[in-house]
Design a protein around this motif. Structure first.
Motif, mmCIF file in Angstrom:
data_model
loop_
_atom_site.group_PDB
_atom_site.id
_atom_site.type_symbol
_atom_site.label_atom_id
_atom_site.label_comp_id
_atom_site.label_asym_id
_atom_site.label_seq_id
_atom_site.Cartn_x
_atom_site.Cartn_y
_atom_site.Cartn_z
ATOM 1 N N PRO A 50 0.832 -1.214 0.000
ATOM 2 C CA PRO A 50 0.000 0.000 0.000
ATOM 3 C C PRO A 50 0.863 1.259 0.000
ATOM 4 N N ASP A 51 0.381 2.246 -0.691
ATOM 5 C CA ASP A 51 1.106 3.506 -0.797
ATOM 6 C C ASP A 51 0.882 4.318 0.474
ATOM 7 N N THR A 52 1.963 4.624 1.180
ATOM 8 C CA THR A 52 1.863 5.391 2.421
ATOM 9 C C THR A 52 2.176 6.857 2.209
ATOM 10 N N GLY A 53 2.639 7.188 1.037
ATOM 11 C CA GLY A 53 2.965 8.574 0.754
ATOM 12 C C GLY A 53 4.378 8.957 1.162
ATOM 13 N N VAL A 54 5.113 8.036 1.756
ATOM 14 C CA VAL A 54 6.479 8.309 2.185
ATOM 15 C C VAL A 54 7.424 7.684 1.165
ATOM 16 N N ASN A 55 8.322 8.472 0.654
ATOM 17 C CA ASN A 55 9.299 7.944 -0.300
ATOM 18 C C ASN A 55 10.416 7.232 0.451
#
Length: 141
Positions: A50-55
Protein backbone atom coordinates in the motif's frame (compact mmCIF):
# COMPACT_ATOMS: atom_id res chain seq x y z
CA UNK A 1 5.56 -43.05 -24.97
CA UNK A 2 9.25 -43.14 -24.16
CA UNK A 3 12.31 -42.44 -26.28
CA UNK A 4 15.19 -44.92 -26.43
CA UNK A 5 18.55 -43.47 -25.38
CA UNK A 6 20.52 -45.47 -27.95
CA UNK A 7 18.51 -45.38 -31.16
CA UNK A 8 16.15 -42.45 -30.37
CA UNK A 9 13.07 -44.50 -31.40
CA UNK A 10 9.79 -43.72 -29.66
CA UNK A 11 8.26 -46.75 -27.98
CA UNK A 12 5.02 -47.59 -26.20
CA UNK A 13 4.74 -47.10 -22.42
CA UNK A 14 4.17 -50.80 -21.79
CA UNK A 15 7.40 -51.91 -23.50
CA UNK A 16 10.25 -52.54 -21.07
CA UNK A 17 12.81 -52.92 -23.91
CA UNK A 18 13.26 -51.11 -27.20
CA UNK A 19 12.11 -53.45 -30.01
CA UNK A 20 14.62 -51.95 -32.45
CA UNK A 21 17.90 -52.10 -30.45
CA UNK A 22 16.95 -54.00 -27.27
CA UNK A 23 17.95 -51.26 -24.85
CA UNK A 24 16.22 -51.25 -21.47
CA UNK A 25 13.81 -48.45 -20.61
CA UNK A 26 15.39 -45.94 -18.23
CA UNK A 27 13.79 -45.65 -14.82
CA UNK A 28 13.90 -43.21 -11.95
CA UNK A 29 14.38 -39.51 -12.06
CA UNK A 30 16.78 -39.62 -15.01
CA UNK A 31 14.38 -41.29 -17.41
CA UNK A 32 13.95 -40.08 -20.97
CA UNK A 33 10.34 -39.14 -20.66
CA UNK A 34 8.93 -42.57 -19.87
CA UNK A 35 6.20 -41.11 -17.78
CA UNK A 36 5.32 -37.65 -18.86
CA UNK A 37 3.61 -35.93 -16.02
CA UNK A 38 1.18 -33.15 -16.46
CA UNK A 39 2.54 -29.88 -15.27
CA UNK A 40 0.31 -28.06 -12.86
CA UNK A 41 0.62 -24.32 -12.92
CA UNK A 42 -0.70 -22.25 -10.09
CA UNK A 43 -1.95 -18.82 -10.67
CA UNK A 44 0.58 -16.45 -9.17
CA UNK A 45 -0.78 -14.09 -6.59
CA UNK A 46 0.85 -10.72 -6.53
CA UNK A 47 0.75 -8.50 -3.49
CA UNK A 48 1.00 -4.80 -3.85
CA UNK A 49 2.42 -2.72 -1.02
CA UNK A 50 0.00 0.00 0.00
CA UNK A 51 1.11 3.51 -0.80
CA UNK A 52 1.86 5.39 2.42
CA UNK A 53 2.97 8.57 0.75
CA UNK A 54 6.48 8.31 2.19
CA UNK A 55 9.30 7.94 -0.30
CA UNK A 56 11.75 5.25 0.69
CA UNK A 57 15.39 6.05 0.30
CA UNK A 58 17.95 3.35 0.22
CA UNK A 59 20.43 4.02 2.95
CA UNK A 60 23.86 3.93 1.41
CA UNK A 61 26.68 3.57 3.82
CA UNK A 62 29.48 5.43 2.20
CA UNK A 63 31.33 6.88 5.14
CA UNK A 64 31.71 3.72 7.21
CA UNK A 65 33.41 1.59 4.52
CA UNK A 66 35.66 4.50 3.61
CA UNK A 67 36.72 4.98 7.24
CA UNK A 68 37.34 1.25 7.66
CA UNK A 69 39.52 1.15 4.54
CA UNK A 70 41.38 4.26 5.69
CA UNK A 71 41.97 2.83 9.17
CA UNK A 72 43.04 -0.49 7.67
CA UNK A 73 45.51 1.21 5.35
CA UNK A 74 46.99 3.22 8.23
CA UNK A 75 47.30 0.09 10.38
CA UNK A 76 48.94 -1.84 7.53
CA UNK A 77 51.55 0.88 7.25
CA UNK A 78 52.13 1.85 10.87
CA UNK A 79 52.06 -1.47 12.75
CA UNK A 80 54.81 -3.15 10.68
CA UNK A 81 56.93 0.01 10.86
CA UNK A 82 56.56 0.15 14.65
CA UNK A 83 57.39 -3.55 14.93
CA UNK A 84 60.46 -3.12 12.73
CA UNK A 85 61.60 -0.06 14.68
CA UNK A 86 61.15 -1.88 17.98
CA UNK A 87 63.12 -4.89 16.75
CA UNK A 88 65.99 -2.63 15.63
CA UNK A 89 66.07 -0.40 18.73
CA UNK A 90 65.74 -3.25 21.23
CA UNK A 91 67.97 -5.64 19.27
CA UNK A 92 70.41 -6.44 22.06
CA UNK A 93 67.74 -7.04 24.69
CA UNK A 94 65.52 -9.14 22.45
CA UNK A 95 68.42 -11.09 21.01
CA UNK A 96 69.66 -11.93 24.52
CA UNK A 97 66.18 -13.09 25.56
CA UNK A 98 65.16 -15.03 22.43
CA UNK A 99 68.31 -16.72 21.18
CA UNK A 100 68.94 -18.97 24.21
CA UNK A 101 65.54 -20.51 23.41
CA UNK A 102 66.78 -21.60 19.97
CA UNK A 103 70.57 -21.86 20.24
CA UNK A 104 72.91 -22.86 22.98
CA UNK A 105 76.40 -21.62 22.21
CA UNK A 106 76.07 -21.48 18.40
CA UNK A 107 77.91 -19.18 16.00
CA UNK A 108 77.09 -15.47 16.00
CA UNK A 109 75.91 -15.38 12.36
CA UNK A 110 73.35 -18.12 13.03
CA UNK A 111 71.99 -16.15 15.98
CA UNK A 112 71.65 -13.06 13.81
CA UNK A 113 69.93 -15.06 11.06
CA UNK A 114 67.41 -16.50 13.51
CA UNK A 115 66.77 -13.04 14.96
CA UNK A 116 66.14 -11.60 11.47
CA UNK A 117 63.70 -14.43 10.69
CA UNK A 118 61.83 -13.84 13.95
CA UNK A 119 61.65 -10.11 13.22
CA UNK A 120 60.32 -10.79 9.71
CA UNK A 121 57.65 -13.09 11.15
CA UNK A 122 56.67 -10.41 13.68
CA UNK A 123 56.36 -7.81 10.92
CA UNK A 124 54.11 -10.12 8.87
CA UNK A 125 51.90 -10.89 11.87
CA UNK A 126 51.60 -7.16 12.61
CA UNK A 127 50.04 -6.72 9.13
CA UNK A 128 47.00 -8.82 10.05
CA UNK A 129 44.95 -6.27 12.04
CA UNK A 130 45.28 -3.77 9.21
CA UNK A 131 44.29 -6.35 6.61
CA UNK A 132 41.25 -7.41 8.62
CA UNK A 133 40.13 -3.81 9.13
CA UNK A 134 40.64 -3.04 5.45
CA UNK A 135 38.61 -6.07 4.41
CA UNK A 136 35.73 -5.01 6.70
CA UNK A 137 35.39 -1.83 4.68
CA UNK A 138 35.40 -3.59 1.34
CA UNK A 139 32.08 -3.53 -0.46
CA UNK A 140 30.41 -6.84 -1.30
CA UNK A 141 30.35 -7.31 -5.02
Amino acid sequence: MWTCKQCQKENEDGAAFCPQCGAKQAAGRFDTGAKKREKVFRKSVSYRVPDTGVNERKARRVLLPFLARLAGSCLMALLPLCTLALSILQRDTLKAALLPLFLEGGPEWLGTAIYVLLCAAAVLVSLLPGLWTYMLGRENR
